[in-house]
Scaffold this motif. Structure first.
Motif, PDB file in Angstrom:
ATOM      1  N   ASP A  61       1.353  14.033  -4.528  1.00 54.64           N
ATOM      2  CA  ASP A  61       0.495  14.162  -3.471  1.00 54.64           C
ATOM      3  C   ASP A  61       0.080  13.089  -2.227  1.00 54.64           C
ATOM      4  O   ASP A  61      -0.280  13.447  -1.286  1.00 54.64           O
ATOM      5  CB  ASP A  61      -1.002  14.387  -3.988  1.00 54.64           C
ATOM      6  CG  ASP A  61      -1.494  13.342  -4.721  1.00 54.64           C
ATOM      7  OD1 ASP A  61      -0.969  12.606  -5.028  1.00 54.64           O
ATOM      8  OD2 ASP A  61      -2.821  13.391  -4.784  1.00 54.64           O
ATOM      9  N   THR A  62       0.779  12.032  -2.416  1.00 63.75           N
ATOM     10  CA  THR A  62       0.664  10.999  -1.409  1.00 63.75           C
ATOM     11  C   THR A  62       1.878  10.324  -0.875  1.00 63.75           C
ATOM     12  O   THR A  62       1.848   9.636  -0.013  1.00 63.75           O
ATOM     13  CB  THR A  62      -0.085   9.541  -1.717  1.00 63.75           C
ATOM     14  OG1 THR A  62       0.630   9.237  -3.060  1.00 63.75           O
ATOM     15  CG2 THR A  62      -1.736  10.083  -2.257  1.00 63.75           C
ATOM     16  N   VAL A  63       2.868  10.907  -1.436  1.00 64.71           N
ATOM     17  CA  VAL A  63       4.257  10.265  -1.244  1.00 64.71           C
ATOM     18  C   VAL A  63       4.696  10.660   0.508  1.00 64.71           C
ATOM     19  O   VAL A  63       5.439   9.859   1.096  1.00 64.71           O
ATOM     20  CB  VAL A  63       5.385  10.892  -1.927  1.00 64.71           C
ATOM     21  CG1 VAL A  63       5.614  12.293  -1.691  1.00 64.71           C
ATOM     22  CG2 VAL A  63       6.788   9.922  -1.773  1.00 64.71           C
ATOM     23  N   VAL A  64       4.280  11.813   0.859  1.00 65.38           N
ATOM     24  CA  VAL A  64       4.417  12.327   2.444  1.00 65.38           C
ATOM     25  C   VAL A  64       3.684  11.083   3.219  1.00 65.38           C
ATOM     26  O   VAL A  64       4.176  10.820   4.310  1.00 65.38           O
ATOM     27  CB  VAL A  64       4.104  13.661   2.639  1.00 65.38           C
ATOM     28  CG1 VAL A  64       4.011  14.107   4.150  1.00 65.38           C
ATOM     29  CG2 VAL A  64       4.865  14.532   1.773  1.00 65.38           C
ATOM     30  N   GLY A  76       0.882  -1.158   0.229  1.00 63.83           N
ATOM     31  CA  GLY A  76      -0.214   0.107  -0.094  1.00 63.83           C
ATOM     32  C   GLY A  76       0.822   1.311  -0.054  1.00 63.83           C
ATOM     33  O   GLY A  76       0.759   2.151  -0.781  1.00 63.83           O
ATOM     34  N   ASN A  77       1.874   1.347   0.810  1.00 58.30           N
ATOM     35  CA  ASN A  77       2.602   2.456   0.804  1.00 58.30           C
ATOM     36  C   ASN A  77       3.705   2.590  -0.382  1.00 58.30           C
ATOM     37  O   ASN A  77       3.809   3.658  -0.882  1.00 58.30           O
ATOM     38  CB  ASN A  77       3.648   2.477   2.182  1.00 58.30           C
ATOM     39  CG  ASN A  77       3.102   2.609   3.655  1.00 58.30           C
ATOM     40  OD1 ASN A  77       1.912   2.938   3.491  1.00 58.30           O
ATOM     41  ND2 ASN A  77       3.579   1.939   4.424  1.00 58.30           N
ATOM     42  N   ARG A  78       3.863   1.587  -0.916  1.00 60.99           N
ATOM     43  CA  ARG A  78       4.708   1.432  -2.112  1.00 60.99           C
ATOM     44  C   ARG A  78       3.999   2.091  -3.440  1.00 60.99           C
ATOM     45  O   ARG A  78       4.377   2.929  -4.191  1.00 60.99           O
ATOM     46  CB  ARG A  78       5.123   0.075  -2.512  1.00 60.99           C
ATOM     47  CG  ARG A  78       6.148   0.168  -3.789  1.00 60.99           C
ATOM     48  CD  ARG A  78       6.526  -1.112  -3.863  1.00 60.99           C
ATOM     49  NE  ARG A  78       7.482  -1.018  -5.004  1.00 60.99           N
ATOM     50  CZ  ARG A  78       8.251  -2.254  -5.806  1.00 60.99           C
ATOM     51  NH1 ARG A  78       7.825  -3.247  -5.296  1.00 60.99           N
ATOM     52  NH2 ARG A  78       8.686  -2.102  -6.668  1.00 60.99           N
ATOM     53  N   SER A  79       2.629   1.949  -3.447  1.00 60.30           N
ATOM     54  CA  SER A  79       1.884   2.223  -4.479  1.00 60.30           C
ATOM     55  C   SER A  79       1.559   3.673  -4.319  1.00 60.30           C
ATOM     56  O   SER A  79       1.403   4.513  -5.321  1.00 60.30           O
ATOM     57  CB  SER A  79       0.430   1.591  -4.516  1.00 60.30           C
ATOM     58  OG  SER A  79      -0.310   1.707  -3.612  1.00 60.30           O
ATOM     59  N   LEU A  80       1.434   4.197  -3.082  1.00 59.13           N
ATOM     60  CA  LEU A  80       1.204   5.640  -2.963  1.00 59.13           C
ATOM     61  C   LEU A  80       2.490   6.357  -2.966  1.00 59.13           C
ATOM     62  O   LEU A  80       2.407   7.550  -3.160  1.00 59.13           O
ATOM     63  CB  LEU A  80       0.828   5.874  -1.380  1.00 59.13           C
ATOM     64  CG  LEU A  80      -0.793   5.335  -1.173  1.00 59.13           C
ATOM     65  CD1 LEU A  80      -0.955   5.431   0.209  1.00 59.13           C
ATOM     66  CD2 LEU A  80      -1.725   5.946  -2.041  1.00 59.13           C
ATOM     67  N   SER A  81       3.664   5.742  -2.970  1.00 62.13           N
ATOM     68  CA  SER A  81       4.743   6.594  -2.932  1.00 62.13           C
ATOM     69  C   SER A  81       5.200   6.816  -4.470  1.00 62.13           C
ATOM     70  O   SER A  81       5.925   7.915  -4.695  1.00 62.13           O
ATOM     71  CB  SER A  81       6.049   5.840  -2.524  1.00 62.13           C
ATOM     72  OG  SER A  81       6.119   4.625  -3.523  1.00 62.13           O
ATOM     73  N   MET A 141       3.561   6.513   6.944  1.00 63.37           N
ATOM     74  CA  MET A 141       3.134   5.126   7.567  1.00 63.37           C
ATOM     75  C   MET A 141       4.423   4.427   7.776  1.00 63.37           C
ATOM     76  O   MET A 141       4.569   3.315   8.433  1.00 63.37           O
ATOM     77  CB  MET A 141       1.999   4.707   6.524  1.00 63.37           C
ATOM     78  CG  MET A 141       0.891   5.002   6.670  1.00 63.37           C
ATOM     79  SD  MET A 141      -0.048   4.729   8.416  1.00 63.37           S
ATOM     80  CE  MET A 141       0.366   6.218   9.464  1.00 63.37           C
ATOM     81  N   ASN A 142       5.456   4.674   6.923  1.00 62.25           N
ATOM     82  CA  ASN A 142       6.564   3.804   6.864  1.00 62.25           C
ATOM     83  C   ASN A 142       7.314   4.140   8.222  1.00 62.25           C
ATOM     84  O   ASN A 142       7.861   3.349   8.811  1.00 62.25           O
ATOM     85  CB  ASN A 142       7.547   4.317   5.692  1.00 62.25           C
ATOM     86  CG  ASN A 142       7.283   3.554   4.365  1.00 62.25           C
ATOM     87  OD1 ASN A 142       6.551   2.436   4.397  1.00 62.25           O
ATOM     88  ND2 ASN A 142       7.383   4.128   3.381  1.00 62.25           N
ATOM     89  N   ARG A 143       7.074   5.593   8.674  1.00 57.80           N
ATOM     90  CA  ARG A 143       7.899   5.849   9.831  1.00 57.80           C
ATOM     91  C   ARG A 143       6.959   5.118  10.985  1.00 57.80           C
ATOM     92  O   ARG A 143       7.925   4.723  12.057  1.00 57.80           O
ATOM     93  CB  ARG A 143       7.661   7.490  10.212  1.00 57.80           C
ATOM     94  CG  ARG A 143       8.587   8.054   9.546  1.00 57.80           C
ATOM     95  CD  ARG A 143       8.584   9.674   9.663  1.00 57.80           C
ATOM     96  NE  ARG A 143       8.751   9.937  11.096  1.00 57.80           N
ATOM     97  CZ  ARG A 143       8.109  10.938  11.495  1.00 57.80           C
ATOM     98  NH1 ARG A 143       7.368  12.074  10.912  1.00 57.80           N
ATOM     99  NH2 ARG A 143       8.391  11.225  12.752  1.00 57.80           N
ATOM    100  N   TYR A 144       5.720   5.040  10.995  1.00 58.03           N
ATOM    101  CA  TYR A 144       5.011   4.118  12.001  1.00 58.03           C
ATOM    102  C   TYR A 144       4.391   2.645  11.580  1.00 58.03           C
ATOM    103  O   TYR A 144       3.231   2.437  11.747  1.00 58.03           O
ATOM    104  CB  TYR A 144       3.768   5.186  12.390  1.00 58.03           C
ATOM    105  CG  TYR A 144       4.134   6.480  13.185  1.00 58.03           C
ATOM    106  CD1 TYR A 144       4.416   6.446  14.227  1.00 58.03           C
ATOM    107  CD2 TYR A 144       3.764   7.603  12.118  1.00 58.03           C
ATOM    108  CE1 TYR A 144       4.754   7.837  14.652  1.00 58.03           C
ATOM    109  CE2 TYR A 144       4.159   8.834  12.838  1.00 58.03           C
ATOM    110  CZ  TYR A 144       4.658   9.040  13.888  1.00 58.03           C
ATOM    111  OH  TYR A 144       5.053  10.126  14.440  1.00 58.03           O
ATOM    112  N   HIS A 145       5.431   1.979  11.198  1.00 55.89           N
ATOM    113  CA  HIS A 145       5.488   0.846  10.961  1.00 55.89           C
ATOM    114  C   HIS A 145       4.771  -0.136  11.906  1.00 55.89           C
ATOM    115  O   HIS A 145       4.359  -1.304  11.643  1.00 55.89           O
ATOM    116  CB  HIS A 145       6.670   0.022  10.074  1.00 55.89           C
ATOM    117  CG  HIS A 145       7.690   0.249  11.156  1.00 55.89           C
ATOM    118  ND1 HIS A 145       8.081  -0.966  11.926  1.00 55.89           N
ATOM    119  CD2 HIS A 145       8.960   0.808  11.329  1.00 55.89           C
ATOM    120  CE1 HIS A 145       8.943  -0.591  12.500  1.00 55.89           C
ATOM    121  NE2 HIS A 145       9.703   0.356  12.320  1.00 55.89           N
TER     122      HIS A 145
END
Length: 122
Positions: free
Chosen positions: A38-41, A29-34, A46-50
């Motif tokens: 507008d969604t990379v941040v 999910g995070n990879r697709s948003l990266s 979410m990567n920070r709060y894995h």
């Protein structure tokens, strides 16, 4: 459920499709948003709060990401021809061929390539 169903629900449909927390893959999910500016941040947050539960991550993303159709091709690693030649000639794995490749000179790689060549179209 596949990961793309979750990505579609986060990006466009905004319907909560999570039936089981174990089926949601936060990495996908995070990879697709990266891939989008507008969604990379949000993906980085979410990567920070894995360590958060999958349910919490999914709920955050489904509620904070604006509704929009987002499509992109996923980047895939390019396979080097030299690595394939070394793998076939010596019978090595990808990892071992990658380690051996810097030890070979371009002339040696060309000789190996000629020996491995089976003809036909390139």
């Amino acid at each position: 459920m596949n990961p793309f169903d979750y990505v579609t629900s986060i990006n466009y449909s905004k319907k909560d499709v999570m039936e089981d927390e174990k089926t949601y893959n936060s990495f996908m999910g995070n990879r697709s948003l990266s891939y989008f500016s507008d969604t990379v941040v949000l993906a980085n947050e979410m990567n920070r709060y894995h360590h958060l539960d999958n349910r919490l991550q999914y709920q955050f993303l489904i509620n904070i990401v604006r509704k929009r159709k987002r499509f992109s091709k996923w980047l895939k690693p390019e396979i080097q021809n030299d690595v394939d030649v070394v793998k076939e000639y010596y019978g090595y794995s990808n990892e071992k061929a990658s380690q051996v490749l810097p030890l070979l000179s371009p002339q040696q790689i060309e000789i190996i390539r000629n020996k491995v060549n089976k003809g036909g179209r390139k």
